[in-house]
Design a protein around this motif. Structure first.
Motif, PDB file in Angstrom:
ATOM      1  N   ASN A   2      43.701  45.315 -22.582  1.00 21.15           N
ATOM      2  CA  ASN A   2      44.450  44.560 -23.586  1.00 21.15           C
ATOM      3  C   ASN A   2      44.044  44.998 -24.983  1.00 21.15           C
ATOM      4  N   TRP A  65      47.337  35.718 -30.995  1.00 20.18           N
ATOM      5  CA  TRP A  65      47.353  36.504 -29.773  1.00 20.18           C
ATOM      6  C   TRP A  65      48.136  35.692 -28.756  1.00 20.18           C
ATOM      7  N   GLU A  71      50.147  40.157 -26.320  1.00 19.51           N
ATOM      8  CA  GLU A  71      50.338  40.943 -27.532  1.00 19.51           C
ATOM      9  C   GLU A  71      50.186  40.060 -28.771  1.00 19.51           C
ATOM     10  N   TYR A  72      50.009  40.704 -29.918  1.00 22.07           N
ATOM     11  CA  TYR A  72      49.935  39.984 -31.176  1.00 22.07           C
ATOM     12  C   TYR A  72      51.334  39.582 -31.607  1.00 22.07           C
TER      13      TYR A  72
END
Length: 127
Positions: A2, A65, A71-72
């Motif tokens: 990640n 997050w 994902e951001y």
């Protein structure tokens, strides 16, 4: 792997003095309570790793997050419901953040002002 497991370049990393105070969960995350700066209204709760916090502190916009998408995401990039950072604080235990914002539009993805609006639970009130 990640993205929040990767180590950014030192020039892009969260200030070590701040990072050292964070008490992250097993996934490397800290809860971030989002509050409207002028009314005190609690808008939502999101999750931040060190990189999301760094982006939030350095950009003036709140970045989270996403645990579900991995994902951001920066609040408002797709909805236009932007959260502009007014201040940020770490709680006494280091395991929660309070991000005070100027919220533009709805804070909740459902379209309500807050993620708590219309979602009250029955509870006995204290005497």
């Amino acid at each position: 792997m990640n993205p929040h497991d990767e180590t950014p370049d030192a020039a892009e990393a969260l200030d070590p003095a701040i990072a050292g105070r964070l008490k992250k969960d097993a996934a490397g995350l800290v809860a971030a309570v989002i509050q409207q700066h002028d009314t005190g209204e609690v808008l939502m709760l999101g999750w931040m790793d060190e990189e999301a916090l760094r982006r939030t502190l350095t950009s003036g916009r709140v970045t989270f997050w996403s645990r579900s998408r991995g994902e951001y995401w920066r609040k408002g990039d797709t909805s236009g419901h932007v959260q502009r950072v007014v201040s940020a604080a770490l709680d006494c235990d280091g395991d929660a953040l309070l991000i005070r914002v100027d919220q533009v539009g709805a804070a909740c993805h459902t379209g309500t002002r807050t993620c708590f609006e219309g979602r009250s639970l029955p509870a006995v009130t204290g005497a």
